[in-house]
Scaffold this active site. Structure first.
Site, PDB file in Angstrom:
ATOM      1  N   ALA A 273       0.810  -1.220   0.000  1.00 48.80           N
ATOM      2  CA  ALA A 273       0.000   0.000   0.000  1.00 48.80           C
ATOM      3  C   ALA A 273       0.839   1.263   0.000  1.00 48.80           C
ATOM      4  O   ALA A 273       0.343   2.325  -0.354  1.00 48.80           O
ATOM      5  CB  ALA A 273      -0.937   0.009   1.198  1.00 48.80           C
ATOM      6  N   TRP A 409      -7.954 -10.467  19.674  1.00 51.64           N
ATOM      7  CA  TRP A 409      -6.660 -11.157  19.823  1.00 51.64           C
ATOM      8  C   TRP A 409      -6.750 -12.176  20.952  1.00 51.64           C
ATOM      9  O   TRP A 409      -6.298 -13.307  20.805  1.00 51.64           O
ATOM     10  CB  TRP A 409      -5.545 -10.150  20.115  1.00 51.64           C
ATOM     11  CG  TRP A 409      -4.172 -10.782  20.087  1.00 51.64           C
ATOM     12  CD1 TRP A 409      -3.333 -10.883  19.029  1.00 51.64           C
ATOM     13  CD2 TRP A 409      -3.511 -11.421  21.185  1.00 51.64           C
ATOM     14  NE1 TRP A 409      -2.181 -11.553  19.381  1.00 51.64           N
ATOM     15  CE2 TRP A 409      -2.259 -11.899  20.701  1.00 51.64           C
ATOM     16  CE3 TRP A 409      -3.845 -11.653  22.521  1.00 51.64           C
ATOM     17  CZ2 TRP A 409      -1.348 -12.579  21.512  1.00 51.64           C
ATOM     18  CZ3 TRP A 409      -2.939 -12.335  23.333  1.00 51.64           C
ATOM     19  CH2 TRP A 409      -1.706 -12.784  22.827  1.00 51.64           C
TER      20      TRP A 409
END
Length: 556
Positions: A273, A409
């Site tokens: 990106a 997570w």
């Protein structure tokens, strides 16, 4: 505490045919790569043409910091959470590059209880897509040099060759090299260059192509050099397209794997990106939208890079219309943007948080400029205080955003319930009015200035003399109506990685411009961004190993 790879290796995966079957994909529509990976057939993709699209949710983030934000982890966890709420959801992600994996970033499969698996396969050779792209890129380079050696019928100006070789590894010594040394039979001596595979135009072409025919047409348009009269010479002129397409015939098909909770994940393509357009393939995203009611996809790095290119390049070219955007941040990252050293970002510090939250504010404003509803989520850590979390929640809600805490997570899909519920509420109550930022018919300079000022916050743009000359030449050659792909540091909204927070009124420096005619955009190099990264003093490769039983360690 277990590492990501230990969690992934202890997971019980379902056979991929079973994951596919729940989505209505039969075994005959899969090309199996072992028990847990498969490519989806062209026949299946064509068979879904008349199905309605699901909702498209983009996950992006604030500018990355050493403290970490967890964008991929949130993408995976959100997909798992939507499934826990009884929704039909699929995740569409990019494939990781070997360069960052062995360099400084490590693996890119998510983290903790929100990962896609098999994690080791994904981070290493996977299904060979990147190898195929590397081979196709270097076949074109070989045909180019061979054409010159065999008489140069196209009158290629050997001082104006723009096609570069590539490899999927961080290797700084290959940035600038000399080829063709030796005898006359060893080729024409000239300066050459390498880029990392994820910066190759072949990667961008594969990720923007809609099918094999479109892929071949895009490959044929790629500019490799200019002739002595200054006219472009293309891959089509070199008769390279058929052979390149043969190398890419399997790579163009999306890859199907699963999360730790067996949520389907299409993982395909991976342009950087900060160098390229930073999104997974159009084919994978469109296929996912036919497979599920909700598709969670991801754009690379911060919203100033990945999200801008997702909206202005990928969506503009493909006709995709995103329904919502999720903006990921952490208190650690916001305090780092407020001037706190990395070693101290876990300590409560309201003053630094209030100073650094302007980075989040700018990204919220940027996403809203595209007309897409925004949900902000904070990855929660044990050291985060209620006062700090409440401050960010109020800050976001005052700016018209839904807000949710995220614990995927640690808890997987269960830890993403609040986020999934806020996303669903946003989809139900807020209409998306997606529109690109600029008119593609503007001049190239004007498009660059719009992005610099509107998205980055620049006060002006300085075009180096070489860049101005290149822009003028590209417009004369008919490339002026293409969108622009900005190559910029990911660490700052500006082109200076040391300017944290929300810099304003700075001068953005454009040093080089070139066309990626096959991909369909003009690449604009700013600052000192590198198209071939190097390794650090202590690269991640030092920690990676495999034991006598074939078990890999050190991937994280």
């Amino acid at each position: 505490m277990k590492s990501d790879i230990e969690i992934a290796q202890e997971a019980t995966m379902e056979p991929i045919v079973k994951v596919a079957a729940r989505m209505g994909i039969g075994e005959d529509d899969l090309e199996l790569y072992g028990k847990y990976k498969a490519k989806i057939s062209d026949e299946y993709i064509r068979s879904t043409a008349d199905k309605e699209n699901g909702k498209l949710i983009l996950v992006t983030a604030v500018n990355p910091t050493p403290a970490g934000e967890g964008k991929t982890t949130v993408s995976v966890g959100l997909g798992q959470a939507l499934c826990k709420l009884g929704k039909n959801a699929v995740i569409a992600l990019r494939e990781p590059s070997l360069g960052p994996c062995f360099g400084i970033k490590g693996g890119a499969a998510g983290g903790g209880m929100a990962q896609v698996v098999p994690m080791e396969d994904l981070n290493l050779h996977f299904t060979g897509d990147f190898h195929a792209i590397t081979s196709a890129n270097n076949l074109l380079a070989a045909l180019l040099d061979n054409h010159i050696q065999q008489g140069n019928e196209l009158n290629i100006d050997t001082r104006n060759i723009v096609w570069k070789r590539c490899m999927d590894m961080n290797d700084r010594v290959l940035r600038n090299i000399v080829v063709g040394l030796g005898s006359k039979a060893d080729g024409y001596a000239r300066e050459d260059h390498f880029v990392i595979t994820v910066a190759s135009e072949v990667m961008a072409v594969l990720c923007l192509a809609t099918d094999m025919q479109d892929l071949k047409e895009r490959l044929s348009r790629m500019v490799v050099a200019y002739n002595v009269n200054g006219k472009p010479v293309t891959a089509g002129d070199l008769k390279a397209v058929g052979a390149m397409a043969a190398l890419l015939k399997d790579a163009i098909r999306p890859n199907l794997i699963q999360t730790l909770e067996h949520t389907p994940a299409l993982v395909h393509g991976g342009p950087f990106a900060n160098i390229a357009h930073g999104c997974n393939s159009v084919i994978a995203t469109k296929t996912a939208l036919k497979m599920a009611d909700y598709v969670v996809t991801e754009a690379g790095f911060g919203a100033d890079l990945g999200a801008e290119k997702f909206f202005d390049i990928k969506c503009r070219m493909s006709g995709l219309k995103p329904d919502a955007a999720v903006l990921v941040a952490t208190l650690k990252a916001l305090k780092y943007n407020g001037g706190v050293p990395k070693a101290d970002v876990s300590k409560p510090n309201m003053e630094a948080l209030k100073k650094g939250i302007v980075n989040l504010e700018k990204h919220i404003e940027n996403l809203q400029k595209f007309g897409v509803p925004v949900v902000v989520t904070l990855n929660v850590f044990t050291a985060d205080t209620k006062e700090e979390l409440d401050y960010v929640r109020a800050f976001c809600e005052e700016r018209g955003c839904e807000f949710a805490l995220c614990e995927v997570w640690e808890k997987g899909g269960e830890g993403g319930r609040e986020l999934a519920q806020k996303v669903l509420y946003t989809l139900e109550t807020k209409e998306s009015h997606y529109a690109p930022l600029y008119d593609v018919n503007d001049t190239l300079k004007h498009k660059i200035e719009i992005i610099a000022k509107e998205i980055y916050g620049a006060g002006s743009v300085n075009f180096a003399p070489a860049a101005s000359k290149q822009l003028s030449q590209l417009e004369k050659l008919g490339y002026g109506k293409l969108p622009v792909c900005m190559a910029k540091t990911q660490y700052s909204l500006s082109d200076n990685p040391d300017l944290l927070g929300r810099p304003e009124g700075f001068e953005l420096n454009v040093r080089e411009v070139y066309v990626s005619a096959g991909a369909g955009f003009v690449v604009v190099l700013t600052g000192s961004v590198m198209t071939m990264p190097g390794l650090s003093k202590n690269p991640a490769a030092y920690s990676i190993d495999v034991d006598e039983n074939g078990k890999i360690t050190g991937l994280f």
